[in-house]
Motif scaffolding. Structure first.
Motif, mmCIF file in Angstrom:
data_model
loop_
_atom_site.group_PDB
_atom_site.id
_atom_site.type_symbol
_atom_site.label_atom_id
_atom_site.label_comp_id
_atom_site.label_asym_id
_atom_site.label_seq_id
_atom_site.Cartn_x
_atom_site.Cartn_y
_atom_site.Cartn_z
ATOM 1 N N SER A 193 -13.955 1.679 25.392
ATOM 2 C CA SER A 193 -14.131 0.715 26.469
ATOM 3 C C SER A 193 -13.029 1.008 27.474
ATOM 4 O O SER A 193 -11.997 1.600 27.133
ATOM 5 N N MET A 194 -13.245 0.591 28.712
ATOM 6 C CA MET A 194 -12.222 0.785 29.747
ATOM 7 C C MET A 194 -10.914 0.127 29.305
ATOM 8 O O MET A 194 -9.839 0.700 29.449
ATOM 9 N N ALA A 195 -11.021 -1.076 28.735
ATOM 10 C CA ALA A 195 -9.821 -1.810 28.300
ATOM 11 C C ALA A 195 -9.094 -1.069 27.178
ATOM 12 O O ALA A 195 -7.864 -0.942 27.210
ATOM 13 N N GLU A 196 -9.842 -0.563 26.192
ATOM 14 C CA GLU A 196 -9.217 0.158 25.073
ATOM 15 C C GLU A 196 -8.494 1.415 25.560
ATOM 16 O O GLU A 196 -7.365 1.679 25.159
ATOM 17 N N LEU A 197 -9.163 2.175 26.423
ATOM 18 C CA LEU A 197 -8.564 3.423 26.882
ATOM 19 C C LEU A 197 -7.338 3.166 27.761
ATOM 20 O O LEU A 197 -6.316 3.828 27.608
ATOM 21 N N SER A 198 -7.425 2.172 28.642
ATOM 22 C CA SER A 198 -6.260 1.889 29.487
ATOM 23 C C SER A 198 -5.085 1.409 28.643
ATOM 24 O O SER A 198 -3.942 1.803 28.882
ATOM 25 N N ASP A 199 -5.358 0.599 27.614
ATOM 26 C CA ASP A 199 -4.289 0.160 26.712
ATOM 27 C C ASP A 199 -3.697 1.342 25.948
ATOM 28 O O ASP A 199 -2.478 1.468 25.820
ATOM 29 N N TRP A 200 -4.555 2.191 25.408
ATOM 30 C CA TRP A 200 -4.090 3.321 24.605
ATOM 31 C C TRP A 200 -3.257 4.278 25.440
ATOM 32 O O TRP A 200 -2.239 4.803 24.973
ATOM 33 N N LEU A 201 -3.682 4.509 26.688
ATOM 34 C CA LEU A 201 -2.946 5.416 27.572
ATOM 35 C C LEU A 201 -1.720 4.758 28.203
ATOM 36 O O LEU A 201 -0.889 5.447 28.799
ATOM 37 N N GLY A 202 -1.616 3.426 28.081
ATOM 38 C CA GLY A 202 -0.512 2.711 28.719
ATOM 39 C C GLY A 202 -0.634 2.758 30.234
ATOM 40 O O GLY A 202 0.356 2.867 30.949
#
Length: 146
Positions: free
Chosen positions: A56-65
């Motif tokens: 998800s956009m949220a998961e990827l943005s969180d994972w990438l910081g």
């Protein structure tokens, strides 16, 4: 004379030093990535998309910081070049991200340059030292992200 760092001096500022070194390292990786028409941030996104079937956009943005607007800005050229695909969205809707077959091919093309840059950077620092620094950075990230 004290061995303590003067933490009020800019040259000892954690943020200043991390950002300065980050810019230098990014420029080094950028030189390698540009030969493949990618920016280092886009390469990181493609590698993450390649590692997992969907994000998800949220998961990827969180994972990438990375904040979502920065992620979106870096995704647009990947979508335009048909390396990544976004599905869903709309008002408050969940956006799912995935890599395309063309994106997987780009990762295979890009990996030797990324590995070369990675090897040079790790050899410069030393593998054991890099492992310790990586662990320390993760500890700081977790502590400050609460």
């Amino acid at each position: 004379m004290s061995d303590e760092l003067d933490m009020s001096a800019i040259e000892n500022c954690v943020c200043f030093n991390l950002r300065r070194v980050s810019r230098i390292v990014t420029q080094f990786y950028d030189a390698e990535a540009r030969r493949h028409a990618l920016r280092p941030t886009q390469g990181s996104i493609l590698l993450a998309l390649n590692a997992q079937e969907k994000w998800s956009m949220a998961e990827l943005s969180d994972w990438l910081g990375m904040d979502r607007t920065t992620l979106l800005r870096n995704l647009r050229p990947l979508q335009r070049d048909e390396l990544a695909h976004a599905e869903g969205g709309g008002r408050g809707g969940r956006v799912e991200l995935s890599i395309t077959a063309k994106g997987r091919n780009k990762v295979q093309e890009f990996m030797p340059a990324w590995r070369s840059a990675q090897n040079i950077a790790v050899e410069t620092l030393g593998a054991q030292r890099w492992s310790a620094v990586l662990s320390d950075l993760e500890t700081v990230a977790i502590a400050l992200n609460k």
